[in-house]
Design an enzyme around this catalytic site. Structure first.
Site, PDB file in Angstrom:
ATOM      1  N   LYS A   1      17.202  40.892  74.873  1.00  0.00           N
ATOM      2  CA  LYS A   1      16.339  40.654  76.044  1.00  0.00           C
ATOM      3  C   LYS A   1      16.459  41.848  76.987  1.00  0.00           C
ATOM      4  CE  LYS A   1      15.715  35.754  75.935  1.00  0.00           C
ATOM      5  NZ  LYS A   1      14.329  35.657  75.518  1.00  0.00           N
TER       6      LYS A   1
ATOM      7  N   HIS B   1      13.988  31.824  64.467  1.00  0.00           N
ATOM      8  CA  HIS B   1      12.916  32.796  64.226  1.00  0.00           C
ATOM      9  C   HIS B   1      13.315  33.885  63.226  1.00  0.00           C
ATOM     10  CE1 HIS B   1      11.428  30.668  67.582  1.00  0.00           C
ATOM     11  NE2 HIS B   1      11.892  31.430  68.541  1.00  0.00           N
TER      12      HIS B   1
ATOM     13  N   LYS C   1      12.503  23.207  69.195  1.00  0.00           N
ATOM     14  CA  LYS C   1      13.813  23.838  69.134  1.00  0.00           C
ATOM     15  C   LYS C   1      14.435  23.848  70.529  1.00  0.00           C
ATOM     16  CE  LYS C   1      14.321  28.454  69.316  1.00  0.00           C
ATOM     17  NZ  LYS C   1      14.255  29.061  70.657  1.00  0.00           N
TER      18      LYS C   1
ATOM     19  N   ARG D   1       8.044  12.385  84.715  1.00  0.00           N
ATOM     20  CA  ARG D   1       8.618  11.459  85.699  1.00  0.00           C
ATOM     21  C   ARG D   1       7.907  11.511  87.043  1.00  0.00           C
ATOM     22  NH1 ARG D   1      14.902  12.567  85.399  1.00  0.00           N
ATOM     23  NH2 ARG D   1      13.973  14.614  85.312  1.00  0.00           N
TER      24      ARG D   1
ATOM     25  N   LYS E   1       8.330  45.079  74.230  1.00  0.00           N
ATOM     26  CA  LYS E   1       8.242  43.845  73.436  1.00  0.00           C
ATOM     27  C   LYS E   1       7.710  44.265  72.078  1.00  0.00           C
ATOM     28  CE  LYS E   1       6.283  39.193  73.280  1.00  0.00           C
ATOM     29  NZ  LYS E   1       7.393  38.292  73.117  1.00  0.00           N
TER      30      LYS E   1
END
Ligand code: BG6
Length: 487
Positions: free
Chosen positions: A343, A255, A163, A55, A348
């Site tokens: 989280k 996932h 998703k 936009r 990780k």
């Protein structure tokens, strides 16, 4: 050994890829970096146009600068790279509320084709916006004439949908209905970027290209399966979206269940999209739904301390869950699947571990179960834990690790999931995309948790940022005489 870039040599047809939502985070952090990388490595079609719809009032070059600045991933772009990429780029300023404006774009694209001697292009559309805008965009596509790819050259139109594909079974069904009103299933590419990860694709190869594993891949030899997706980051700038979704909808529905399906499915008859999807669907349909009673004993939820500050308000949304479920197929009868994600944890790490049964009779002291671990990320690897004699005069056992690490085995950069999936989209290969019935089966299972009144009543275990997650999750799995596996 160097990596296999076989797709590079395939001749992709002339293509126009239009991205709706081109100024958003997904575009800046995933799509544009992937496309820039593909351009650098000459993986894009020779005749390619990229239409970025947003936009904001930009010209093409301003748009690219904006993306470079916004992206947390694009570090620096040389002026040669910029120049090369700008050859493809058209920025189009358009608001979905103003459907008429898109007729201008349709004309622009037709003019482009005419200028190329009426060369026709495949027309690909990427829905990278909020799901609430999908209906408006499909309407725009239809009413503006953008969908008209020239049939005499067998050119095609395809759509790729990001998703979350719905927020529950009902909304996912409505979305499927919407897309199937305008397109055939063969034109719809529902993405799950985990399926595009190199190591996730390796799951089928490992299972079905090695005669070693398949005979053992059942409840006679496997004690349990664990899938862990641990994330270090909190919700960051996505707080508003995440608070509506929570870990179950953000990670389990897509996932984690996709990885589970690839681990638990039977060997497909062949490698066509239809056969692979049929086998995955059987697994998703066989997931044992939760009842209120099972929820109380088989699910732990948590939230990291400080989350309510991130979302600026009271919230009971889970940023962590651990659950146990079963796949009600003969192969898996009685084998628990432990699934967890969270989280703001201490690392990780995405891994899938297959825990084999201990030997029925162990002649030695200290036999441990064999564990086959697929390390999906960050350090892509396959590990097999075996019992080995500790060298020396006595007979003591030691648990050794047979490791196949990608860094040591392969030279070069592993292609990112989005690059692979974008290429498949351009080639018209649906194997790594999710079919409508798979999406619905996954939601049916997730609804048995998220739409169950009992789910809200479960205690929300607060855990420290940077920790292993809630202590309750460790205590809970210990009740099954197990502990979370991390290598
Ligand atoms: C997204 C989720 O689909 O995947 C995010 O919405 C998550 O919450 C992300 O952080 C993780 O992707 P990756 O590839 O970094 O593991």
């Amino acid at each position: 050994m160097s990596l296999d870039f076989h797709k590079q040599i395939q001749n992709l047809p002339p293509t126009i890829l239009t991205i709706f939502g081109a100024t958003g985070d997904l575009s800046a952090d995933y799509l544009m970096p992937a496309l820039l990388h593909m351009d650098k490595h000459r993986l894009l079609p020779e005749d390619f146009k990229l239409v970025c719809v947003g936009r904001r009032p930009f010209n093409h070059a301003q748009y690219l600068d904006y993306i470079i600045k916004k992206s947390g991933v694009i570090k620096k772009l040389s002026s040669a790279q910029k120049k090369s990429f700008l050859r493809h780029l058209i920025y189009f300023e358009g608001d979905f509320a103003d459907a008429g404006k898109f007729q201008v774009l349709a004309r622009q694209l037709a003019d482009h084709e005419a200028a190329k001697g009426h060369r026709c292009y495949n027309r690909l559309f990427y829905f990278a916006t909020k799901p609430q805008q999908f209906a408006a965009i499909t309407h725009i596509l239809k009413s503006s004439g953008l969908l008209m790819a020239c049939a005499e050259h067998k050119r095609q139109t395809r759509v790729l949908v990001e998703k979350p594909f719905g927020f529950n079974l009902k909304s996912a069904r409505a979305l499927n209905k919407l897309f199937l009103k305008y397109f055939l299933e063969e034109q719809i590419y529902r993405i799950d970027h985990y399926v595009g990860k190199e190591t996730v694709q390796n799951l089928m190869v490992m299972r079905f290209a090695n005669s070693l594993f398949e005979p053992l891949w059942n409840n006679r030899f496997i004690d349990h399966v664990e899938i862990s997706v641990l994330e270090k980051d909190g919700v960051g700038g996505r707080a508003a979206f995440y608070d509506q979704a929570g870990a179950l909808k953000d990670f389990l529905q897509n996932h984690i269940l996709q990885m589970l399906a690839l681990i638990a499915m039977d060997e497909p008859y062949n490698l066509t999209a239809a056969m692979i999807r049929d086998e995955k669907l059987r697994v998703l349909l066989a997931l044992e739904p939760f009842t209120a009673e099972k929820l109380s004993s088989r699910l732990i939820k948590g939230q990291y301390r400080g989350y309510t500050k991130d979302v600026k308000g009271e919230s009971k949304t889970e940023t962590y869950f651990a659950l146990k479920t079963y796949v009600n197929l003969p192969r898996w009868a009685g084998v628990p699947f432990y699934l967890r994600t969270g989280k703001a944890l201490n690392k990780k790490l995405t891994q899938i571990s297959i825990h084999f049964r201990e030997p029925v009779r162990c002649l030695f002291m200290g036999c441990a179960a064999n564990v086959l671990t697929f390390q999906i990320q960050p350090d892509e690897a396959v590990h097999l834990q075996i019992n080995n004699k500790l060298p020396g005069l006595g007979v003591r056992l030691h648990q050794g690790d047979l490791e196949f690490g990608y860094k040591a085995a392969f030279k070069g950069e592993i292609p990112g999931a989005y690059e692979r999936l974008l290429l498949d989209f351009m080639e018209g290969d649906q194997r790594l995309f999710i079919r409508s019935d798979e999406i619905e089966a996954a939601w049916q299972f997730v609804d048995s948790i998220a739409e169950n009144a009992q789910f809200k009543k479960l205690p929300l275990n607060i855990y420290t940022k940077g920790s292993n997650g809630p202590k309750a999750a460790a205590d809970w799995i210990a009740k099954d005489a197990k502990e979370w596996w991390t290598r």
